[in-house]
Design a protein around this motif. Structure first.
Motif, PDB file in Angstrom:
ATOM      1  N   VAL A 186       2.100  -1.037 -10.617  1.00  0.00           N
ATOM      2  CA  VAL A 186       3.235  -0.442 -11.283  1.00  0.00           C
ATOM      3  C   VAL A 186       3.625  -1.394 -12.591  1.00  0.00           C
ATOM      4  O   VAL A 186       3.391  -2.512 -12.418  1.00  0.00           O
ATOM      5  CB  VAL A 186       4.571  -0.355 -10.434  1.00  0.00           C
ATOM      6  N   PHE A 187       3.369  -0.776 -13.746  1.00  0.00           N
ATOM      7  CA  PHE A 187       3.671  -1.407 -15.094  1.00  0.00           C
ATOM      8  C   PHE A 187       5.108  -1.609 -15.265  1.00  0.00           C
ATOM      9  O   PHE A 187       6.118  -0.733 -15.125  1.00  0.00           O
ATOM     10  CB  PHE A 187       3.264  -0.557 -16.324  1.00  0.00           C
ATOM     11  N   VAL A 188       5.683  -2.709 -15.609  1.00  0.00           N
ATOM     12  CA  VAL A 188       7.219  -3.093 -15.832  1.00  0.00           C
ATOM     13  C   VAL A 188       7.358  -3.758 -17.185  1.00  0.00           C
ATOM     14  O   VAL A 188       6.507  -4.508 -17.626  1.00  0.00           O
ATOM     15  CB  VAL A 188       7.791  -3.857 -14.819  1.00  0.00           C
ATOM     16  N   GLN A 189       8.273  -3.317 -17.880  1.00  0.00           N
ATOM     17  CA  GLN A 189       8.523  -4.004 -19.170  1.00  0.00           C
ATOM     18  C   GLN A 189       9.855  -4.457 -19.056  1.00  0.00           C
ATOM     19  O   GLN A 189      10.790  -4.210 -18.996  1.00  0.00           O
ATOM     20  CB  GLN A 189       8.901  -2.768 -20.334  1.00  0.00           C
ATOM     21  N   LEU A 190       9.580  -5.965 -19.213  1.00  0.00           N
ATOM     22  CA  LEU A 190      10.823  -6.864 -18.971  1.00  0.00           C
ATOM     23  C   LEU A 190      10.621  -8.130 -20.123  1.00  0.00           C
ATOM     24  O   LEU A 190       9.574  -8.552 -20.353  1.00  0.00           O
ATOM     25  CB  LEU A 190      10.742  -7.595 -17.684  1.00  0.00           C
ATOM     26  N   PRO A 231       0.831  -1.175  -0.010  1.00  0.00           N
ATOM     27  CA  PRO A 231      -0.020  -0.071   0.051  1.00  0.00           C
ATOM     28  C   PRO A 231       0.772   1.314  -0.131  1.00  0.00           C
ATOM     29  O   PRO A 231       1.929   1.583   0.830  1.00  0.00           O
ATOM     30  CB  PRO A 231      -0.805   0.012   1.275  1.00  0.00           C
ATOM     31  N   LYS A 232       0.500   2.082  -0.948  1.00  0.00           N
ATOM     32  CA  LYS A 232       1.269   3.606  -0.886  1.00  0.00           C
ATOM     33  C   LYS A 232       2.536   3.543  -1.349  1.00  0.00           C
ATOM     34  O   LYS A 232       3.474   4.297  -1.004  1.00  0.00           O
ATOM     35  CB  LYS A 232       0.814   4.275   0.315  1.00  0.00           C
ATOM     36  N   GLY A 233       3.147   2.437  -2.041  1.00  0.00           N
ATOM     37  CA  GLY A 233       4.459   2.007  -2.271  1.00  0.00           C
ATOM     38  C   GLY A 233       4.659   2.256  -3.591  1.00  0.00           C
ATOM     39  O   GLY A 233       5.915   1.859  -4.255  1.00  0.00           O
ATOM     40  N   GLU A 234       3.620   2.657  -4.747  1.00  0.00           N
ATOM     41  CA  GLU A 234       3.907   2.600  -6.273  1.00  0.00           C
ATOM     42  C   GLU A 234       4.965   3.506  -6.510  1.00  0.00           C
ATOM     43  O   GLU A 234       5.732   3.047  -7.239  1.00  0.00           O
ATOM     44  CB  GLU A 234       2.528   3.102  -6.789  1.00  0.00           C
ATOM     45  N   LYS A 235       4.970   4.582  -6.022  1.00  0.00           N
ATOM     46  CA  LYS A 235       6.207   5.630  -6.571  1.00  0.00           C
ATOM     47  C   LYS A 235       7.717   5.216  -6.003  1.00  0.00           C
ATOM     48  O   LYS A 235       8.451   5.293  -6.942  1.00  0.00           O
ATOM     49  CB  LYS A 235       5.941   7.068  -6.003  1.00  0.00           C
ATOM     50  N   LYS A 236       7.635   4.579  -4.752  1.00  0.00           N
ATOM     51  CA  LYS A 236       8.954   4.214  -4.299  1.00  0.00           C
ATOM     52  C   LYS A 236       9.489   3.221  -5.282  1.00  0.00           C
ATOM     53  O   LYS A 236      10.829   2.811  -5.358  1.00  0.00           O
ATOM     54  CB  LYS A 236       8.805   3.952  -2.991  1.00  0.00           C
ATOM     55  N   VAL A 237       8.375   2.121  -5.333  1.00  0.00           N
ATOM     56  CA  VAL A 237       8.989   0.870  -6.270  1.00  0.00           C
ATOM     57  C   VAL A 237       9.309   1.119  -7.667  1.00  0.00           C
ATOM     58  O   VAL A 237      10.261   0.749  -8.276  1.00  0.00           O
ATOM     59  CB  VAL A 237       7.558  -0.003  -6.231  1.00  0.00           C
ATOM     60  N   ALA A 238       8.743   2.241  -8.064  1.00  0.00           N
ATOM     61  CA  ALA A 238       9.072   2.540  -9.634  1.00  0.00           C
ATOM     62  C   ALA A 238      10.570   3.225  -9.534  1.00  0.00           C
ATOM     63  O   ALA A 238      11.094   3.137 -10.498  1.00  0.00           O
ATOM     64  CB  ALA A 238       8.064   3.612 -10.160  1.00  0.00           C
ATOM     65  N   GLU A 239      10.738   4.161  -8.641  1.00  0.00           N
ATOM     66  CA  GLU A 239      12.090   4.744  -8.509  1.00  0.00           C
ATOM     67  C   GLU A 239      13.268   3.653  -8.302  1.00  0.00           C
ATOM     68  O   GLU A 239      14.258   3.611  -8.949  1.00  0.00           O
ATOM     69  CB  GLU A 239      12.138   5.869  -7.279  1.00  0.00           C
TER      70      GLU A 239
END
Length: 153
Positions: A54-58, A10-18
């Protein structure tokens, strides 16, 4: 390479993206500006468009690299398989977020009906009408399996 959806704390989207960007993983966390009310002031803040996602391209073989970030919980699954998001859908989300004046009108549709959006940034995208209120439309984007909340202007 495919776009996958990572489910975060929860509320970790921006941190994970960084963190994923620092690891060299191409990722996208769509953000919107929201006005937040506190007891003594109002402030505009950036919040994720999709909570927990979060969307990731892998490449397929590199999917486990995202777990190096402590905020990542798991991948999102759709119909028993890893949810794959098309490049066109990511581009559509980016275009939609650029266009702040976009309005989508679905007043003639019924809840539960599958529609093809005929105007705005989601042109020709399939969606299911989940709910219509006085202030918002709620659409389920079929290919993402998530709800889109659109404010009525």
């Amino acid at each position: 390479m495919n776009w996958y959806v990572v489910y975060t704390k929860p509320k970790g989207e921006k941190k994970v993206a960084e963190q994923l960007n620092r690891f060299g993983i191409n990722c996208y966390c769509p953000l919107i500006i929201k006005e937040q009310q506190w007891s003594d002031r109002k402030k505009k803040i950036q919040v994720p468009l999709f909570n927990h996602y979060v969307f990731v391209q892998l490449a397929e073989k590199d999917r486990n690299l995202v777990f190096a970030s402590p905020g990542v919980i798991r991948y999102l699954f759709w119909l028993g398989k890893h949810a794959i998001v098309k490049d066109t859908e990511i581009k559509t989300i980016k275009e939609w977020l650029k266009d702040e004046t976009a309005e989508i009108s679905i007043t003639s549709y019924q809840v539960g009906e599958t529609i093809q959006v005929d105007s705005g940034p989601f042109l020709n995208q399939n969606a299911v009408v989940k709910e219509i209120t006085n202030t918002h439309y709620f659409l389920i984007l079929e290919s993402l399996g998530c709800t889109l909340k659109i404010r009525i202007k």
